[in-house]
Structure formats: structure tokens, C-alpha cells
Design a protein around this motif. Structure first.
Motif, PDB file in Angstrom:
ATOM      1  N   MET A 176      38.388  58.805 -10.866  1.00 51.86           N
ATOM      2  CA  MET A 176      38.999  57.981 -10.186  1.00 51.86           C
ATOM      3  C   MET A 176      38.726  58.436  -8.643  1.00 51.86           C
ATOM      4  N   HIS A 177      38.695  57.354  -7.724  1.00 51.68           N
ATOM      5  CA  HIS A 177      38.664  57.500  -6.344  1.00 51.68           C
ATOM      6  C   HIS A 177      39.703  56.965  -5.758  1.00 51.68           C
ATOM      7  N   PHE A 178      40.291  57.648  -4.783  1.00 49.43           N
ATOM      8  CA  PHE A 178      41.273  57.004  -3.658  1.00 49.43           C
ATOM      9  C   PHE A 178      40.657  56.672  -2.307  1.00 49.43           C
ATOM     10  N   LEU A 179      41.361  55.596  -2.052  1.00 46.64           N
ATOM     11  CA  LEU A 179      40.707  54.767  -0.688  1.00 46.64           C
ATOM     12  C   LEU A 179      42.186  54.868   0.316  1.00 46.64           C
ATOM     13  N   THR A 180      42.312  55.696   1.116  1.00 47.53           N
ATOM     14  CA  THR A 180      43.335  55.485   2.173  1.00 47.53           C
ATOM     15  C   THR A 180      43.407  54.467   3.250  1.00 47.53           C
ATOM     16  N   VAL A 181      44.467  53.615   3.384  1.00 50.07           N
ATOM     17  CA  VAL A 181      44.455  52.712   4.347  1.00 50.07           C
ATOM     18  C   VAL A 181      45.591  52.866   5.211  1.00 50.07           C
ATOM     19  N   PRO A 182      45.309  53.500   6.131  1.00 47.14           N
ATOM     20  CA  PRO A 182      46.403  54.031   7.353  1.00 47.14           C
ATOM     21  C   PRO A 182      46.717  52.737   8.099  1.00 47.14           C
ATOM     22  N   GLY A 183      48.168  52.786   8.922  1.00 49.91           N
ATOM     23  CA  GLY A 183      48.607  51.892   9.757  1.00 49.91           C
ATOM     24  C   GLY A 183      48.075  52.042  11.191  1.00 49.91           C
ATOM     25  N   LEU A 184      48.977  51.437  12.046  1.00 48.49           N
ATOM     26  CA  LEU A 184      48.846  51.508  13.333  1.00 48.49           C
ATOM     27  C   LEU A 184      48.666  52.949  14.011  1.00 48.49           C
ATOM     28  N   ALA A 185      47.515  53.100  14.611  1.00 46.00           N
ATOM     29  CA  ALA A 185      47.090  54.478  15.227  1.00 46.00           C
ATOM     30  C   ALA A 185      46.404  55.416  14.362  1.00 46.00           C
ATOM     31  N   SER A 186      46.308  54.642  13.035  1.00 48.58           N
ATOM     32  CA  SER A 186      45.612  55.644  11.921  1.00 48.58           C
ATOM     33  C   SER A 186      46.754  56.831  11.690  1.00 48.58           C
ATOM     34  N   SER A 187      46.261  57.878  10.776  1.00 46.29           N
ATOM     35  CA  SER A 187      47.220  58.739  10.464  1.00 46.29           C
ATOM     36  C   SER A 187      46.496  60.117  10.932  1.00 46.29           C
ATOM     37  N   GLY A 188      47.530  60.659  11.742  1.00 48.54           N
ATOM     38  CA  GLY A 188      46.995  62.025  12.438  1.00 48.54           C
ATOM     39  C   GLY A 188      46.845  63.217  11.452  1.00 48.54           C
ATOM     40  N   PRO A 189      46.758  64.401  12.116  1.00 47.93           N
ATOM     41  CA  PRO A 189      46.473  65.566  11.100  1.00 47.93           C
ATOM     42  C   PRO A 189      47.672  65.864  10.505  1.00 47.93           C
ATOM     43  N   GLN A 190      48.981  65.771  10.682  1.00 42.33           N
ATOM     44  CA  GLN A 190      50.102  66.001  10.306  1.00 42.33           C
ATOM     45  C   GLN A 190      50.678  64.897   9.033  1.00 42.33           C
ATOM     46  N   HIS A 191      49.974  63.882   9.088  1.00 34.92           N
ATOM     47  CA  HIS A 191      50.277  62.843   8.341  1.00 34.92           C
ATOM     48  C   HIS A 191      49.891  63.251   6.773  1.00 34.92           C
ATOM     49  N   TRP A 192      50.684  62.935   5.705  1.00 35.57           N
ATOM     50  CA  TRP A 192      50.400  63.121   4.281  1.00 35.57           C
ATOM     51  C   TRP A 192      49.001  62.618   3.958  1.00 35.57           C
ATOM     52  N   GLU A 203      43.618  63.812   2.249  1.00 36.61           N
ATOM     53  CA  GLU A 203      42.307  63.650   2.227  1.00 36.61           C
ATOM     54  C   GLU A 203      41.357  65.002   2.434  1.00 36.61           C
ATOM     55  N   LYS A 204      42.149  65.821   3.114  1.00 41.87           N
ATOM     56  CA  LYS A 204      41.608  67.193   3.736  1.00 41.87           C
ATOM     57  C   LYS A 204      41.650  68.125   2.181  1.00 41.87           C
ATOM     58  N   GLN A 205      42.674  67.899   1.252  1.00 41.85           N
ATOM     59  CA  GLN A 205      42.801  68.822   0.018  1.00 41.85           C
ATOM     60  C   GLN A 205      41.768  68.236  -1.139  1.00 41.85           C
ATOM     61  N   TYR A 206      41.421  66.983  -0.915  1.00 42.60           N
ATOM     62  CA  TYR A 206      40.692  66.494  -2.044  1.00 42.60           C
ATOM     63  C   TYR A 206      39.329  65.538  -1.473  1.00 42.60           C
ATOM     64  N   PRO A 207      38.630  66.243  -0.555  1.00 43.35           N
ATOM     65  CA  PRO A 207      37.647  65.351   0.011  1.00 43.35           C
ATOM     66  C   PRO A 207      36.624  64.780  -1.058  1.00 43.35           C
ATOM     67  N   GLN A 208      36.476  65.276  -2.295  1.00 44.01           N
ATOM     68  CA  GLN A 208      35.765  64.783  -3.126  1.00 44.01           C
ATOM     69  C   GLN A 208      36.335  63.488  -3.735  1.00 44.01           C
ATOM     70  N   LEU A 209      37.554  63.101  -3.644  1.00 46.18           N
ATOM     71  CA  LEU A 209      38.250  61.917  -4.197  1.00 46.18           C
ATOM     72  C   LEU A 209      38.754  60.863  -3.368  1.00 46.18           C
ATOM     73  N   PHE A 210      38.996  61.580  -1.963  1.00 44.90           N
ATOM     74  CA  PHE A 210      39.291  60.456  -1.292  1.00 44.90           C
ATOM     75  C   PHE A 210      38.217  59.900  -0.091  1.00 44.90           C
TER      76      PHE A 210
END
Length: 186
Positions: free
Chosen positions: A1-17, A22-29
Motif C-alpha cells: 500500500m502507498h500513501f499520497l499526502t495532499v497538503p492544503g494552503l502553504a503546504s505542510s511544514g516540518p512540524q506538521h504530522w 512522510e519522513k518516518q516512512y519514505p518508502q510508503l509516502f
């Protein structure tokens, strides 16, 4: 299974879940990349989402936040893909009623028909971009399960959720796929 994140306005910064996952699971996201995160135009955002979905090679769950949720709703109205198996829609921004979103282009009216895949809308009782009642309406219109997580603001970095374990548990309820591994790869 793959996960595609779709951020909102201004994208999601480094402290956003979203970014943390994405950083925890780079092979999946992977993340949808928009040309202009600060001046959203529906046609451009939906087109970019469609482009990245058309390049998928495995079953995928969309993980959207804020205006990203509305982008997914417009995408589902205009496109489809057998590889999209579900969507986690967190804190959908009410582009129709929020005065704070008066510069977004063509995101209204917000689509009102059911998605052809399983979905969950997660909302907060004190989100400044959408009331809890409007979030329930979105869930009902989209055929989504609705989860009220209480007072968590816009469910973003400002909410102080960090890794947002509750979000991972909710994601685990979506569809018949394996939960995210407990041990994150660094």
C-alpha cells in the motif's frame, strides 16, 4: 500500500504530522507537489493531483489536510483511478464560508456527491476554517465516516500533534490494509 499526502494552503511544514509521517516512512509516502502553495487555483491543484495519481503503480490511500481535502473532492468529481483505495480527509477547509479563504480560486462550490472509494473525515470542534457541523455535512455528502476528535484546532502543526498517533490509528481503520509499521525508518 502507498500513501499520497495532499497538503492544503502553504503546504505542510516540518512540524506538521503529514511531513513527519512522510519522513518516518519514505518508502510508503509521497506528496502531491503544487506549483503555487500560497495562491491556490482549483484547476491547477486538481490537475497536479491527477498527474501524480496517473503515475501511481500500486494501491494508494490519499491523506489530505485542509484545502487538500477540497482538492480531493474536486478530483473525485472529475477523475477516477482504480488504484485509489481510500482517503483520510483531515480538517477540510470550508472554502464556501470561511472569510479566511477568500483568495482561493474556483474551489467553490464544494462537491456534494459520494466518493467511489472509502473515506474518513476527521474534524475538530474548534477549527477556525470549518465548523464541526459543516465538517459533518462534508462527510455526509462524500459518503465518508465522520470522526470528531474534540478541540484540536485545525489539526495541523499549530495544534502540537507532532507524530499524531491518533491519526495513525484512524488511518488504520481505513480499508483493508496493514497499519503503518511501529518502527519508523529514519
Amino acid at each position: 500500500m502507498h500513501f499520497l499526502t495532499v497538503p492544503g494552503l502553504a503546504s505542510s511544514g516540518p512540524q506538521h504530522w503529514q511531513t513527519i509521517w512522510e519522513k518516518q516512512y519514505p518508502q510508503l509516502f509521497s506528496r502531491v507537489q503544487q506549483v503555487n502553495w500560497d495562491w491556490p487555483v482549483k484547476e491547477e491543484w486538481v490537475s497536479q493531483l491527477q498527474k501524480q495519481i496517473s503515475e501511481l503503480e500500486e494501491p494508494t490511500i490519499l491523506i489530505a489536510h485542509s484545502l487538500g481535502c477540497i482538492t480531493v473532492a474536486h478530483w473525485a468529481q472529475e477523475h477516477s483511478s482504480e488504484l485509489i483505495k481510500g482517503a483520510l480527509l483531515v480538517a477540510p477547509a470550508d472554502a464556501e464560508l470561511s472569510k479566511r479563504l477568500n483568495f482561493v480560486v474556483n474551489f467553490t462550490p464544494i462537491p456534494v456527491w459520494s466518493f467511489p472509494f472509502e473515506s474518513i473525515v476527521v474534524a475538530s470542534t474548534n477549527d477556525i476554517y470549518a465548523s464541526i457541523s459543516r465538517s459533518k455535512v462534508f462527510a455526509s455528502n462524500w459518503g465518508s465516516e465522520f470522526i470528531n476528535i474534540g478541540k484540536k484546532g485545525h489539526i495541523n502543526a499549530v495544534s502540537g500533534l507532532e507524530d499524531w498517533q491518533e491519526g495513525k490509528e484512524i488511518l488504520g481503520q481505513l480499508g483493508s490494509f496493514e497499519r503503518l509499521p511501529q518502527e519508523a525508518t529514519k
